[in-house]
Design an enzyme around this catalytic site. Structure first.
Site, mmCIF file in Angstrom:
data_model
loop_
_atom_site.group_PDB
_atom_site.id
_atom_site.type_symbol
_atom_site.label_atom_id
_atom_site.label_comp_id
_atom_site.label_asym_id
_atom_site.label_seq_id
_atom_site.Cartn_x
_atom_site.Cartn_y
_atom_site.Cartn_z
ATOM 1 N N ARG A 37 0.983 -1.198 -0.083
ATOM 2 C CA ARG A 37 0.129 0.106 -0.051
ATOM 3 C C ARG A 37 0.912 1.201 -0.013
ATOM 4 O O ARG A 37 0.458 2.212 0.474
ATOM 5 C CB ARG A 37 -1.025 -0.067 1.164
ATOM 6 C CG ARG A 37 -2.090 -1.042 1.196
ATOM 7 C CD ARG A 37 -2.905 -0.645 0.123
ATOM 8 N NE ARG A 37 -4.135 -1.535 0.116
ATOM 9 C CZ ARG A 37 -5.307 -1.807 0.647
ATOM 10 N NH1 ARG A 37 -5.674 -0.799 1.575
ATOM 11 N NH2 ARG A 37 -6.034 -2.640 0.290
ATOM 12 N N ARG A 41 -3.446 6.688 -0.021
ATOM 13 C CA ARG A 41 -3.909 7.884 0.577
ATOM 14 C C ARG A 41 -2.834 8.508 1.206
ATOM 15 O O ARG A 41 -2.896 9.671 1.877
ATOM 16 C CB ARG A 41 -4.939 7.318 1.315
ATOM 17 C CG ARG A 41 -6.419 7.289 0.601
ATOM 18 C CD ARG A 41 -7.536 6.873 1.265
ATOM 19 N NE ARG A 41 -7.403 5.543 1.614
ATOM 20 C CZ ARG A 41 -8.122 5.057 2.861
ATOM 21 N NH1 ARG A 41 -9.048 5.732 3.208
ATOM 22 N NH2 ARG A 41 -8.004 3.665 3.078
ATOM 23 N N ASP A 86 -6.537 -3.362 -7.359
ATOM 24 C CA ASP A 86 -7.273 -3.866 -6.482
ATOM 25 C C ASP A 86 -7.427 -5.400 -6.733
ATOM 26 O O ASP A 86 -7.834 -5.639 -7.704
ATOM 27 C CB ASP A 86 -8.590 -3.287 -5.992
ATOM 28 C CG ASP A 86 -8.986 -3.285 -4.604
ATOM 29 O OD1 ASP A 86 -8.315 -2.816 -3.478
ATOM 30 O OD2 ASP A 86 -9.760 -4.529 -4.471
HETATM 31 O O1 1CP Z 1 0.207 0.352 -3.059
HETATM 32 C C1 1CP Z 1 -0.361 -0.636 -3.297
HETATM 33 O O2 1CP Z 1 -0.288 -1.625 -2.379
HETATM 34 C C2 1CP Z 1 -1.568 -0.465 -4.182
HETATM 35 C C3 1CP Z 1 -2.372 -1.127 -4.859
HETATM 36 C C4 1CP Z 1 -3.474 -2.141 -4.005
HETATM 37 C C5 1CP Z 1 -3.199 -3.262 -3.490
HETATM 38 C C6 1CP Z 1 -2.089 -4.143 -3.532
HETATM 39 C C7 1CP Z 1 -4.455 -1.580 -3.731
HETATM 40 C C8 1CP Z 1 -5.425 -0.140 -3.776
HETATM 41 N N1 1CP Z 1 -5.466 -2.673 -3.128
HETATM 42 C C9 1CP Z 1 -4.636 -3.823 -2.846
HETATM 43 C C10 1CP Z 1 -4.845 -4.973 -2.613
HETATM 44 C C11 1CP Z 1 -5.966 -5.181 -1.777
HETATM 45 N N2 1CP Z 1 -7.298 -4.713 -1.746
HETATM 46 C C12 1CP Z 1 -5.940 -6.130 -0.701
HETATM 47 C C13 1CP Z 1 -4.467 -6.898 -0.015
HETATM 48 C C14 1CP Z 1 -3.715 -6.144 0.511
HETATM 49 C C15 1CP Z 1 -4.133 -5.791 1.919
HETATM 50 O O3 1CP Z 1 -4.327 -6.763 2.723
HETATM 51 O O4 1CP Z 1 -3.942 -4.463 2.242
HETATM 52 C C16 1CP Z 1 -7.215 -6.197 0.040
HETATM 53 C C17 1CP Z 1 -7.669 -6.898 1.390
HETATM 54 C C18 1CP Z 1 -8.010 -5.316 -0.553
HETATM 55 C C19 1CP Z 1 -9.387 -5.134 -0.446
HETATM 56 C C20 1CP Z 1 -9.653 -3.463 -0.188
HETATM 57 N N3 1CP Z 1 -9.574 -2.801 -1.156
HETATM 58 C C21 1CP Z 1 -9.811 -2.950 1.280
HETATM 59 C C22 1CP Z 1 -9.667 -3.461 2.647
HETATM 60 C C23 1CP Z 1 -11.129 -3.593 2.999
HETATM 61 C C24 1CP Z 1 -11.093 -4.365 4.363
HETATM 62 O O5 1CP Z 1 -11.537 -5.510 4.260
HETATM 63 O O6 1CP Z 1 -10.829 -3.827 5.422
HETATM 64 C C25 1CP Z 1 -9.814 -1.738 0.961
HETATM 65 C C26 1CP Z 1 -9.958 -0.486 2.028
HETATM 66 C C27 1CP Z 1 -9.925 -1.328 -0.484
HETATM 67 C C28 1CP Z 1 -9.768 -0.138 -1.217
HETATM 68 C C29 1CP Z 1 -8.460 0.173 -1.661
HETATM 69 N N4 1CP Z 1 -7.646 -0.229 -2.500
HETATM 70 C C30 1CP Z 1 -6.305 0.104 -2.913
HETATM 71 C C31 1CP Z 1 -6.469 1.578 -2.199
HETATM 72 C C32 1CP Z 1 -5.228 2.541 -2.443
HETATM 73 C C33 1CP Z 1 -7.610 1.525 -1.425
HETATM 74 C C34 1CP Z 1 -8.136 2.697 -0.658
HETATM 75 C C35 1CP Z 1 -9.257 3.457 -1.241
HETATM 76 C C36 1CP Z 1 -8.891 4.750 -2.020
HETATM 77 O O7 1CP Z 1 -7.714 5.272 -1.601
HETATM 78 O O8 1CP Z 1 -9.875 5.390 -2.271
#
Ligand code: 1CP
Length: 356
Positions: A37, A41, A86
């Site tokens: 991540r 943000r 994602d």
């Molecule tokens: O820098 C990076 O890692 C960028 C890319 C990335 C990756 C590898 C994003 C962008 N998402 C992910 C994978 C991801 N998505 C995972 C596995 C990694 C981890 O455990 O952190 C998971 C569980 C998700 C699902 C997801 N998408 C969540 C978690 C929700 C929960 O169950 O608690 C969330 C908040 C998202 C949205 C998301 N995906 C990525 C970002 C930057 C965001 C935040 C939203 C935004 O900025 O508007």
């Protein structure tokens, strides 16, 4: 199949990078470090670029996804980019009604709970992956010798969102389905394995030099359930890209009991969360795997001296393993001061690597 001759891993751009060298068990010139991540943000330039664009839409606009991927590399000098996308993008590409709700996470219009729900899941066409390929190609053209890491969600973690329809704490829905409707569970896990495998393959073929499978929520499973209901599908996801020969990382949280099973699913590198010291993870893995991790994200907010001492202890534990790529034990918290991350990269790079 192998990667094309003009792929960064084949034409010499990234094959000798510190990240790929460490992933392959060699001796890097400097300690490689990147952050899960790292795009997102915590960066003001990300928040500015994303303004007015829906999360999943931003992932499917190649120029925007590429720019967001590059931002943390430029700012922090990390040793890898991780593709901005994602784990639910394959669902979106297949036509599943899914969105990422700000402050919540992935939400499905209709949760997938019955055999009939699974049977009617759409499949995506190869052409649906074109925006992903395009974003990866744009990104690696800018990255030069810095490797891009592609990723996908492991079937359990993806299916957990599909069954619950939203983020959940203990993933009771998918864990119940395994035991109450094992055939439905297997069909769903197979669907997710195929979708994630194709998503990861598209990124690797288009230019990513390594791949990471995120099974973020696997820690809610017992080892017995992991082996019986999940490991096979994760193995199939990794097997979908194995022939390409890129290093493959397998990461989850709360997975101290599962590490050998996750390695056996076909990973070259095991990602370790912040709960288990790296030398203990290494002991559980029999001293044979390169590890990635595991700075506690909570300490990013601590006084610098406290963080530095913790980081140095992670590096020392990493030195007692067959190989180590420095990362956090989970993602960057959104309210992290980005200057702390830059300073952390400088600290890690300033400590000479262990002789290997
Ligand atoms: O820098 C990076 O890692 C960028 C890319 C990335 C990756 C590898 C994003 C962008 N998402 C992910 C994978 C991801 N998505 C995972 C596995 C990694 C981890 O455990 O952190 C998971 C569980 C998700 C699902 C997801 N998408 C969540 C978690 C929700 C929960 O169950 O608690 C969330 C908040 C998202 C949205 C998301 N995906 C990525 C970002 C930057 C965001 C935040 C939203 C935004 O900025 O508007």
């Amino acid at each position: 199949m192998t990667l094309s001759a003009s792929h960064p891993l084949m034409d010499g751009r990234t094959s000798a990078s510190d990240l790929i060298t460490a992933y392959r068990g060699g001796a890097p010139a400097r300690r490689p470090v990147w952050f899960m991540r790292q795009a997102g943000r915590s960066l003001p330039e990300y928040r500015t670029l994303r303004e007015g664009t829906n999360m999943l839409e931003s992932c499917l606009r190649p120029e925007m996804a590429s720019e967001i991927t590059l931002q943390p590399v430029r700012r922090h000098g990390v040793d890898a980019a991780i593709f901005f996308s994602d784990i639910v993008i394959p669902l979106k590409l297949a036509g599943v009604d899914v969105d990422i709700v700000p402050g919540v996470g992935p939400v499905l219009g209709e949760p997938v709970r019955t055999a009939a729900d699974v049977a009617k899941l759409p499949r995506f066409t190869d052409a649906a992956l074109d925006p992903i390929r395009e974003a990866v190609a744009l990104t690696v053209a800018e990255l030069g010798t810095t490797p891009l890491i592609g990723f996908a969600g492991a079937p359990f973690t993806v299916a957990a969102y599909m069954v619950e329809g939203k983020p959940s704490r203990d993933h009771l829905g998918p864990r119940r389905m395994m035991h109450t409707e094992p055939d439905t569970w297997r069909a769903l896990a197979d669907w997710a394995a195929e979708a994630s495998g194709a998503f990861l393959r598209a990124q690797l073929e288009a230019g990513a030099s390594a791949g990471q499978l995120f099974d973020s929520w696997a820690g809610s499973l017992s080892l017995a359930d992991y082996q019986r209901f999940v490991a096979g599908a994760s193995t199939r996801t990794l097997a979908a890209v194995k022939d390409l020969g890129t290093p493959l990382v397998h990461f989850g949280t709360g997975t101290g009991e599962l590490l050998p099973a996750m390695r056996d699913a076909g990973a070259d590198v095991v990602g370790v969360d912040y709960r288990l010291p790296l030398d203990e993870a290494n002991r559980r893995l029999g001293g044979t795997s390169v590890l990635q991790g595991n700075i506690d994200p909570a300490l990013l907010a601590a006084p610098w001296e406290v963080l530095e001492e913790h980081v140095r202890s992670v590096l020392a534990a990493g030195d007692r393993t067959p190989g180590h790529v420095v990362n956090l034990g989970h993602g960057v918290p959104p309210d992290t001061d980005p200057e702390v991350l830059t300073r952390l990269v400088e600290l890690v790079h300033s400590v000479p690597p262990a002789a290997r």
